[in-house]
Design a protein around this motif. Structure first.
Motif, PDB file in Angstrom:
ATOM      1  N   GLY A 157      33.749  31.488  39.402  1.00 39.88           N
ATOM      2  CA  GLY A 157      32.975  30.883  40.815  1.00 39.88           C
ATOM      3  C   GLY A 157      33.670  31.396  41.810  1.00 39.88           C
ATOM      4  O   GLY A 157      33.434  31.023  42.754  1.00 39.88           O
ATOM      5  N   GLY A 158      34.657  32.650  41.372  1.00 30.66           N
ATOM      6  CA  GLY A 158      35.076  32.802  43.044  1.00 30.66           C
ATOM      7  C   GLY A 158      35.162  33.724  43.979  1.00 30.66           C
ATOM      8  O   GLY A 158      34.351  34.466  43.116  1.00 30.66           O
ATOM      9  N   ASP A 197      43.281  39.464  47.195  1.00 28.28           N
ATOM     10  CA  ASP A 197      43.370  38.060  48.740  1.00 28.28           C
ATOM     11  C   ASP A 197      42.314  37.672  47.551  1.00 28.28           C
ATOM     12  O   ASP A 197      41.094  37.578  47.768  1.00 28.28           O
ATOM     13  CB  ASP A 197      42.994  38.792  49.423  1.00 28.28           C
ATOM     14  CG  ASP A 197      41.804  37.621  51.187  1.00 28.28           C
ATOM     15  OD1 ASP A 197      42.392  36.489  50.321  1.00 28.28           O
ATOM     16  OD2 ASP A 197      41.807  38.108  50.870  1.00 28.28           O
ATOM     17  N   ILE A 198      42.416  37.057  46.467  1.00 30.45           N
ATOM     18  CA  ILE A 198      40.642  36.280  45.584  1.00 30.45           C
ATOM     19  C   ILE A 198      41.083  34.222  46.308  1.00 30.45           C
ATOM     20  O   ILE A 198      42.150  34.234  46.421  1.00 30.45           O
ATOM     21  CB  ILE A 198      40.792  36.008  43.971  1.00 30.45           C
ATOM     22  CG1 ILE A 198      42.634  35.905  44.073  1.00 30.45           C
ATOM     23  CG2 ILE A 198      40.747  37.857  43.409  1.00 30.45           C
ATOM     24  CD1 ILE A 198      42.636  35.530  42.455  1.00 30.45           C
ATOM     25  N   ALA A 199      40.064  34.237  45.832  1.00 31.37           N
ATOM     26  CA  ALA A 199      39.455  32.163  46.051  1.00 31.37           C
ATOM     27  C   ALA A 199      38.783  32.057  45.059  1.00 31.37           C
ATOM     28  O   ALA A 199      37.758  32.622  44.242  1.00 31.37           O
ATOM     29  CB  ALA A 199      39.300  32.230  47.474  1.00 31.37           C
ATOM     30  N   LEU A 200      39.056  31.334  44.689  1.00 30.46           N
ATOM     31  CA  LEU A 200      38.589  30.497  43.154  1.00 30.46           C
ATOM     32  C   LEU A 200      38.072  28.242  44.220  1.00 30.46           C
ATOM     33  O   LEU A 200      39.246  28.117  44.265  1.00 30.46           O
ATOM     34  CB  LEU A 200      39.474  29.974  42.150  1.00 30.46           C
ATOM     35  CG  LEU A 200      39.837  31.913  41.517  1.00 30.46           C
ATOM     36  CD1 LEU A 200      41.352  32.181  41.286  1.00 30.46           C
ATOM     37  CD2 LEU A 200      38.916  31.749  39.912  1.00 30.46           C
ATOM     38  N   LEU A 222      37.977  38.913  36.266  1.00 31.74           N
ATOM     39  CA  LEU A 222      37.662  36.573  36.033  1.00 31.74           C
ATOM     40  C   LEU A 222      37.857  36.123  37.114  1.00 31.74           C
ATOM     41  O   LEU A 222      37.440  34.936  36.854  1.00 31.74           O
ATOM     42  CB  LEU A 222      39.468  37.260  36.028  1.00 31.74           C
ATOM     43  CG  LEU A 222      40.209  37.629  35.189  1.00 31.74           C
ATOM     44  CD1 LEU A 222      41.702  37.536  34.189  1.00 31.74           C
ATOM     45  CD2 LEU A 222      39.347  36.878  33.057  1.00 31.74           C
ATOM     46  N   ALA A 223      38.049  36.474  38.698  1.00 30.90           N
ATOM     47  CA  ALA A 223      37.829  35.488  39.498  1.00 30.90           C
ATOM     48  C   ALA A 223      36.286  34.938  40.156  1.00 30.90           C
ATOM     49  O   ALA A 223      35.516  34.154  39.584  1.00 30.90           O
ATOM     50  CB  ALA A 223      38.976  35.764  40.779  1.00 30.90           C
TER      51      ALA A 223
END
Lengths: 468, 468
Positions: free
Chosen positions: A418-419, A346-349, A413-414
């Motif tokens: 800046g994620g 559950d990632i955000a970028l 990676l995220a």
């Protein structure tokens, strides 16, 4: 240091007038089946005063407690697989809508009210409560606030946090914080509401909330739009926001893999395109009575076509078709569970980093081992559910030991862009190692200091957010 | 317990490479002239590392410090009239827009950037930064966040808090919190950002912020509308929100007294109505390119007329006239200062309670002593600036001793209706007694515990929020 909530403690609760029940499966399992809680006793308060009484008794006996909502959390914030067994404090009996204020676009709900209950109450008051996601029929607002959940309409209306004007809560010493203000502005000291929201039950028990409602859109238009790639989807989002006067209420990215999983697991579901596009977007507009949402959507889609940001679209022609479109989107998590993920994320970028992340991850991850990637989610919020599955015909069991590796890669990676490793699900117990790896050290030190200051005995959801 | 920031400490700062200057009037006075600070030394950091260095030196020597923005605060959060003299830590040299991300609708500004600077940078990126109020040319974003300021567009876009995605800050131990995330969703532990926002410099120094931008409305329409009474104004607000698809960006209530003060103090200002209505509203709509804002405003006004919610209106016919309309609204505070208030109040109420409050207060207060009441403000947010003036021809000096009485009455009336004694200005030093009287005891105890946990030496803005 803490003691277990055993039958003797259950008796003590009963003597204090608190209803209890044994902790059945519902209270000690979680949806993905990765954790099983040790708790044996569930307390069922009927009032905020009951909650206060329970917390005081737990503090006296140094017994940990888990504030429990609908049990739909995805990071094991609600189940403790490690002892001593905490008490489950379920808010299910406190589910009243205490009051609605239609002229203010506000209502006050108890923590145990489900999102669906609140949506219905809002509708009765001619308003909209926009917090919406697949589990809304069982997710309770107290839990939603404690993880600051998001869902499908965050782009326009914000997360649970943004929808909350005030909370009533029981603090770890048993004191009641009377913060149920229906105010749009209130600058009177530290923002205890926002500290409790997102604290996953580690600083107190939210017992009720004052919530914002919005005018119901008079017209809604929904379409599936095929896009060449995620970068085009993002530019199309900007175009839609600008051209519609910011009337975009949802903008969901869906990969070809999502459709393939749906076809395999729910053969009866009607998919929008005959030929599955590599990427598509489910977009929804909500407008006032004087603007025709469908015309606006079609016009904007045409502009997107002209700009080579879209190649095809299906406009929902009726309320029923709109519901079908949404069923497609909302069935993806279930399809994923049927296929069986090796690891879910559950990632955000930052929005601008989404395309580069998808390109990079799509290249780097399959080099680790053979896999299928299902990336989908709330593109308008930069929030992707980025899930990894075994190759077709293989079982996830064979890949279980690879989960930590792939998760590490994805989170690295995220975060490098800046994620975040948790966009809307929280940290719970499942992501403590991630918080330790990626969390800002100054913030983590501040968190520990705040936890120690407000819950010196460590009774509130022990083992969540912090290593126990 | 604390030591004064004297010339010896200034020398120490200089030796550490920090620029300083003597504390001229700008740094020790405030707009209403009610407080004068004792500070003698101003530190002028050029970087976040400088700020960290300064805070560490202050912690070492137990010297209090006041994070200082534009000096436009209205609750004496930025001036300390009691010793030992704190250091002024001015962010004025840290005023860069570090980056803009047009495709994300975000930018990163240093704490010393003025709201006007940020608005300009947003405009260059084809976006809108909606935080806007009279002092925007000198108010700096760090200060705006530290009090969670509001202003004219909160109804649609939220307060400073709502516009902030992340902050960078120096905590009381000198550690830097690297929280400049450009994420719409990030559920990874306690919400340190929102704890710092609104903490009025008592928990750290905000050094930069990631801020949300919005699409610029393609069309804007602005009108003064005469309304029969505040209850009608509120019903008209609901009607406007519903009918325009929630495109109302401002909804300001203005009393006849406001116009009378403007006429008396700014005779050249052009007022909208020949015959001053008892109550009027300045309403503004912002729409997308496919909706004509003027037509929508006129249509909606006609519906309001039909429902007897409005009696007359003046639509701005040009950009210049729109600016004139706003000048009327934004000159009211200056007019008030020229007349000379006995007491000013920044209260908010649940929207539904505004009419009853105005009726009750308008009756009860003049029974205390002869007075003129100027009530105006952000009705869309339930936020009224409710200011008390001497009768015409009399000086406020004669009534100065009555200020505490009338303030107590007004705050009692507001709080009894679920309102607050500080909506958008904060607590600072001016409203500590109010916080003690009206603040929730459990919240106040939590505030003290958090302050003690994060700033055990008490160096951050000593005397603000808490009695020193």
């Amino acid at each position: 240091m803490l003691n277990a909530a055993d039958t003797a403690f259950a008796d003590k609760l009963k003597r204090a007038g608190i209803a209890t029940r044994p902790a059945t499966d519902h209270y000690v399992t979680e949806m993905r089946g990765n954790y099983r809680g040790l708790s044996e006793v569930v307390a069922l308060p009927a009032s905020t005063e009951d909650v206060s009484k329970i917390v005081r008794l737990c503090a006296e006996d140094r017994i940990g407690l888990i504030p429990f909502g609908g049990g739909t959390g995805l990071v094991a914030g609600q189940v403790s697989p490690n002892g001593p067994a905490p008490l489950i404090l379920s808010l299910e009996r406190m589910s009243a809508i205490r009051a609605t204020y239609p002229e203010e676009n506000t209502l006050i709900a108890e923590a145990g009210a489900t999102l669906a209950d609140i949506q219905t109450a809002a509708e009765k008051a001619n308003g909209l409560f926009p917090l919406s996601y697949a589990s809304q029929g069982s997710a309770r607002i107290g839990g939603a606030l404690s993880v600051n959940s998001g869902g499908l309409n965050v782009l326009r209306y914000g997360t649970a946090r943004d929808l909350c004007l005030g909370v009533e809560a029981v603090l770890p010493n048993g004191d009641i914080f009377h913060g149920l203000k229906r105010l749009r502005k209130d600058n009177t000291g530290y923002d205890l509401r926002n500290l409790l929201v997102g604290s996953e039950g580690t600083l107190g028990v939210i017992t009720a909330a004052a919530l914002k409602l919005f005018p119901r859109p008079a017209h809604v238009a929904t379409a599936f739009v095929a896009v060449p790639d995620p970068a085009a989807a993002l530019r199309m989002l900007s175009l839609f926001r600008e051209h519609t006067g910011d009337c975009v209420s949802a903008f969901e990215l869906i990969s070809a893999q999502s459709f393939a999983f749906l076809r395999a697991t729910f053969p009866d579901i009607r998919l929008p395109f005959d030929e599955t596009p590599k990427w598509s977007v489910l977009v929804e507009l909500g407008t006032g009575p004087s603007t025709d949402a469908e015309t606006l959507l079609v016009e904007t889609f045409e502009k997107a076509m002209e700009a080579n940001l879209a190649s095809d679209a299906r406009l929902a022609q009726s309320g029923q078709q709109r519901a079908e479109f949404w069923a497609v989107r909302e069935t993806i998590p279930e399809a994923n569970r049927k296929i069986g993920a090796i690891a879910s994320h559950d990632i955000a970028l930052p929005l601008g980093e989404v395309p580069a992340f998808l390109a990079k991850a799509g290249e780097a991850l399959p080099a680790l081992f053979p896999m299928r990637i299902n990336a989908f989610g709330h593109l308008g919020d930069g929030n992707l559910h980025y899930n990894i599955f075994p190759p077709e015909g293989e079982s996830r069991e064979a890949y279980r030991d690879k989960a930590p590796l792939v998760t590490r890669h994805i989170h690295d990676l995220a975060v490098a862009r800046g994620g975040t490793f948790s966009a809307e699900h929280g940290v719970g117990r499942a992501k403590i190692a991630d918080l330790e790896r990626y969390g800002d050290p100054a913030k983590r030190a501040a968190m520990r200091a705040i936890k120690q200051a407000l819950d010196p005995k460590g009774i509130m959801n022990p083992g969540a957010l912090f290593k126990s």
